[in-house]
Design a protein around this motif. Structure first.
Motif, PDB file in Angstrom:
ATOM      1  N   LYS A 302       0.826  -1.207   0.000  1.00 53.21           N
ATOM      2  CA  LYS A 302       0.000   0.000   0.000  1.00 53.21           C
ATOM      3  C   LYS A 302       0.862   1.260   0.000  1.00 53.21           C
ATOM      4  CE  LYS A 302      -4.156  -1.841   2.196  1.00 53.21           C
ATOM      5  NZ  LYS A 302      -5.145  -1.666   3.278  1.00 53.21           N
ATOM      6  N   THR A 303       0.360   2.243  -0.716  1.00 48.93           N
ATOM      7  CA  THR A 303       0.984   3.561  -0.743  1.00 48.93           C
ATOM      8  C   THR A 303      -0.112   4.597  -0.943  1.00 48.93           C
ATOM      9  OG1 THR A 303       2.685   4.913  -1.812  1.00 48.93           O
ATOM     10  CG2 THR A 303       1.370   3.510  -3.225  1.00 48.93           C
ATOM     11  N   THR A 304       0.185   5.829  -0.630  1.00 51.21           N
ATOM     12  CA  THR A 304      -0.800   6.899  -0.772  1.00 51.21           C
ATOM     13  C   THR A 304      -0.729   7.462  -2.191  1.00 51.21           C
ATOM     14  OG1 THR A 304      -0.615   7.449   1.567  1.00 51.21           O
ATOM     15  CG2 THR A 304      -1.584   9.114   0.117  1.00 51.21           C
ATOM     16  N   VAL A 305      -1.867   7.469  -2.888  1.00 51.64           N
ATOM     17  CA  VAL A 305      -1.931   7.961  -4.270  1.00 51.64           C
ATOM     18  C   VAL A 305      -3.072   8.967  -4.372  1.00 51.64           C
ATOM     19  CG1 VAL A 305      -0.960   5.841  -5.227  1.00 51.64           C
ATOM     20  CG2 VAL A 305      -3.434   6.075  -4.996  1.00 51.64           C
ATOM     21  N   LEU A 310      -4.987   8.740 -10.490  1.00 50.16           N
ATOM     22  CA  LEU A 310      -4.946   7.297 -10.762  1.00 50.16           C
ATOM     23  C   LEU A 310      -6.043   6.898 -11.732  1.00 50.16           C
ATOM     24  CD1 LEU A 310      -3.830   4.452 -10.112  1.00 50.16           C
ATOM     25  CD2 LEU A 310      -5.493   4.343  -8.246  1.00 50.16           C
ATOM     26  N   THR A 340      -6.774  11.741  -1.513  1.00 54.08           N
ATOM     27  CA  THR A 340      -5.887  10.577  -1.642  1.00 54.08           C
ATOM     28  C   THR A 340      -6.544   9.322  -1.073  1.00 54.08           C
ATOM     29  OG1 THR A 340      -4.832  11.048   0.486  1.00 54.08           O
ATOM     30  CG2 THR A 340      -3.820  12.015  -1.492  1.00 54.08           C
ATOM     31  N   THR A 342      -5.155   5.276   0.283  1.00 55.71           N
ATOM     32  CA  THR A 342      -4.008   4.420   0.587  1.00 55.71           C
ATOM     33  C   THR A 342      -4.330   3.018   0.104  1.00 55.71           C
ATOM     34  OG1 THR A 342      -3.419   5.759   2.503  1.00 55.71           O
ATOM     35  CG2 THR A 342      -2.517   3.537   2.404  1.00 55.71           C
ATOM     36  N   ASP A 344      -2.940  -0.450  -2.737  1.00 55.69           N
ATOM     37  CA  ASP A 344      -1.911  -1.063  -3.580  1.00 55.69           C
ATOM     38  C   ASP A 344      -2.210  -0.639  -5.007  1.00 55.69           C
ATOM     39  OD1 ASP A 344      -0.403  -2.733  -5.248  1.00 55.69           O
ATOM     40  OD2 ASP A 344      -0.388  -4.349  -3.779  1.00 55.69           O
ATOM     41  N   PRO A 345      -1.441   0.261  -5.601  1.00 54.43           N
ATOM     42  CA  PRO A 345      -1.792   0.805  -6.919  1.00 54.43           C
ATOM     43  C   PRO A 345      -1.960  -0.267  -7.989  1.00 54.43           C
ATOM     44  CG  PRO A 345      -0.010   2.066  -5.915  1.00 54.43           C
ATOM     45  CD  PRO A 345      -0.193   0.851  -5.068  1.00 54.43           C
ATOM     46  N   ASP A 346      -1.101  -1.314  -7.945  1.00 55.12           N
ATOM     47  CA  ASP A 346      -1.194  -2.355  -8.967  1.00 55.12           C
ATOM     48  C   ASP A 346      -2.514  -3.116  -8.858  1.00 55.12           C
ATOM     49  OD1 ASP A 346       1.290  -1.644  -9.889  1.00 55.12           O
ATOM     50  OD2 ASP A 346       2.346  -3.131  -8.651  1.00 55.12           O
ATOM     51  N   THR A 349      -5.437  -0.793  -9.819  1.00 59.76           N
ATOM     52  CA  THR A 349      -5.413  -0.597 -11.268  1.00 59.76           C
ATOM     53  C   THR A 349      -6.007  -1.802 -11.979  1.00 59.76           C
ATOM     54  OG1 THR A 349      -3.464   0.836 -11.158  1.00 59.76           O
ATOM     55  CG2 THR A 349      -3.904  -0.243 -13.264  1.00 59.76           C
ATOM     56  N   HIS A 431      -9.197  -4.037   0.285  1.00 62.80           N
ATOM     57  CA  HIS A 431      -8.897  -2.644   0.629  1.00 62.80           C
ATOM     58  C   HIS A 431     -10.005  -2.029   1.486  1.00 62.80           C
ATOM     59  CE1 HIS A 431      -6.082  -3.147  -2.754  1.00 62.80           C
ATOM     60  NE2 HIS A 431      -5.391  -2.159  -2.205  1.00 62.80           N
TER      61      HIS A 431
END
Length: 464
Positions: A302-305, A310, A340, A342, A344-346, A349, A431
């Motif tokens: 996880k990261t903040t995007v 996105l 934003t 938080t 997992d971008p992958d 996506t 998530h």
């Protein structure tokens, strides 16, 4: 020891203790009460004689002279009730006597108000000074003593009999009650044994609303889930075998033609085999990710995007496909640029790629797709609506099942593996989000994804 036996043993112990306590208290109270009555009768008779003799002693000038004739007159007036009487002076010498001193015919020295089989003693006191002792044996008192003994024996027998009958009845009721109270648990145990034997359609019928009823309801829910899980497992095996059969058949046929020399081993001939290998690889990867997500073991980095950026980037990646198919796509972003999430971008996506790919696949040329990004409370709301053929209501309940296809005639080449929506659902829930679908046949389908926002700032309208 079984619970039923423990419960009965506890109730039996309680019954025995209660019975013993009842017998002890009731018999002791009744015996004491009757003895008090008999003692009062004895003492009353003796005190009456003593009062006569005290009167005589005072009237006779504080002397016992001639008391024999007085006592005989009193005894004759009692119609022979007195069988014996002895009067002692202050020095313990016999002053007067009628009959024998006691029931055994012997003299008995005066004691402190002692009684034995109708023999009663009483002191004679005049002006605060003891002037003698009276020892009397009254047939009425003796009869009262015999009555006392008979009544006490009868009371003892009645108390013992009543206690035994009541205790036995209580034990029988306790046995029935322990059997009745534990019968629901017995049915649950029998159900567990049937499930252990493989009968997953087992149900327990318990109508009570107590804890046993809750256990039975939980058991039935567990049995239903086990049955559904087993059914899903069987379907999964069948579906996986079905999905693997086609690419394996293609690969086997191509390889046999190459081995027989009917086709040369050139890139054009190997290309279909490579395509099927890619298809199998993708299927295995999808199944692996889906299985990890279902058991909560999916690895998330996880990261903040920025949510708006996105989603805009994902939609941009489909721009060429939209143009090639002649589909118009509108992207509406109603959230603030600094909003934003938080995640997992992958994984996220992949969720929206699956949803957009699904919309693209089913939207005919000339149709449209609308992607709306907005806020709803503390959640990011992403809506993807198409103008495809829609999904019938009986298919919506299964749309997120693995390998499920609403259009059963759809080929694997055009329809994918049937895992995209199942993966999307599991990834969104991983998530702490949720995904919903609504559809109208002939008008289109809308998928809505909600994911928690890092902040609840309301968006300023941004449209693209």
């Amino acid at each position: 020891m079984r619970v039923r036996q423990k419960l009965f043993a506890a109730m039996a112990t309680l019954v025995v203790i209660t019975s013993v306590a009842f017998f002890t208290l009731s018999h002791g109270y009744l015996s004491g009460l009757f003895r008090q009555y008999a003692q009062a009768a004895r003492e009353g008779d003796a005190e009456t004689w003593a009062s006569y003799l005290e009167y005589y002693y005072q009237a006779n000038g504080n002397s016992w002279f001639g008391v024999d004739s007085f006592i005989h007159q009193l005894a004759h007036g009692n119609a022979g009730q007195v069988s014996s009487l002895i009067l002692y002076d202050a020095q313990g010498q016999v002053v007067a006597q009628i009959g024998t001193a006691g029931p055994d015919g012997g003299n008995t020295a005066p004691g402190p108000n002692s009684t034995s089989s109708g023999l009663v003693e009483a002191p004679i006191v005049v002006s605060g000074t003891k002037v003698g002792d009276l020892q009397i044996h009254d047939r009425g008192i003796a009869a009262l003593t015999r009555i006392e003994s008979t009544v006490l024996r009868s009371a003892l027998l009645a108390t013992v009999s009543g206690t035994l009958v009541t205790g036995l009845l209580a034990l029988l009721i306790g046995a029935w009650f322990s059997r009745w109270i534990t019968s629901p648990m017995q049915r649950v145990i029998q159900g567990l044994r049937r499930i252990a034997a493989g009968d997953l359609d087992t149900k327990v019928s318990v109508t009570s609303k107590d804890e046993f009823g809750e256990v039975a309801d939980a058991f039935n829910d567990m049995a239903n889930k086990l049955a559904r899980t087993e059914q899903a497992r069987r379907h999964l095996v069948a579906d996986v075998a079905h999905e693997l059969r086609m690419p394996l058949t293609v690969m086997q046929g191509q390889l046999e033609l190459i081995q027989q020399g009917l086709k040369p081993a050139v890139p054009e001939t190997l290309l279909p085999i490579q395509d099927e290998v890619f298809r199998l690889t993708r299927l295995v990867q999808d199944l692996h990710q889906l299985s990890l997500a279902e058991v909560g073991k999916l690895s998330l980095v996880k990261t903040t995007v920025y949510a708006g950026q996105l989603l805009a980037r994902i939609v941009d990646n489909f721009e060429i496909e939209f143009e090639d198919k002649g589909i118009s796509c509108s992207f509406i972003n109603n959230i603030a640029p600094e909003a934003t999430i938080t995640v997992d971008p992958d994984r996220i996506t992949q969720v929206f790629v699956n949803l957009l790919g699904n919309a693209l696949r089913y939207t005919p040329a000339g149709g449209s797709i609308k992607v709306l990004v907005d806020e709803e409370g503390a959640d990011l709301l992403v809506s993807i609506a198409d103008t495809g053929p829609g999904i019938a209501a009986d298919h919506l309940a299964h749309i997120f099942d693995r390998f499920y296809r609403a259009d059963e005639d759809r080929s694997r080449e055009t329809g994918g593996t049937g895992l995209g929506l199942a993966i999307a659902k599991e990834f969104v829930e991983a998530h702490s989000g949720r995904i919903e679908v609504s559809s109208t046949v002939g008008e289109g389908t809308e998928f809505t994804v909600r994911i928690p926002l890092d902040n609840a700032d309301h968006a300023s309208g941004k449209q693209r």
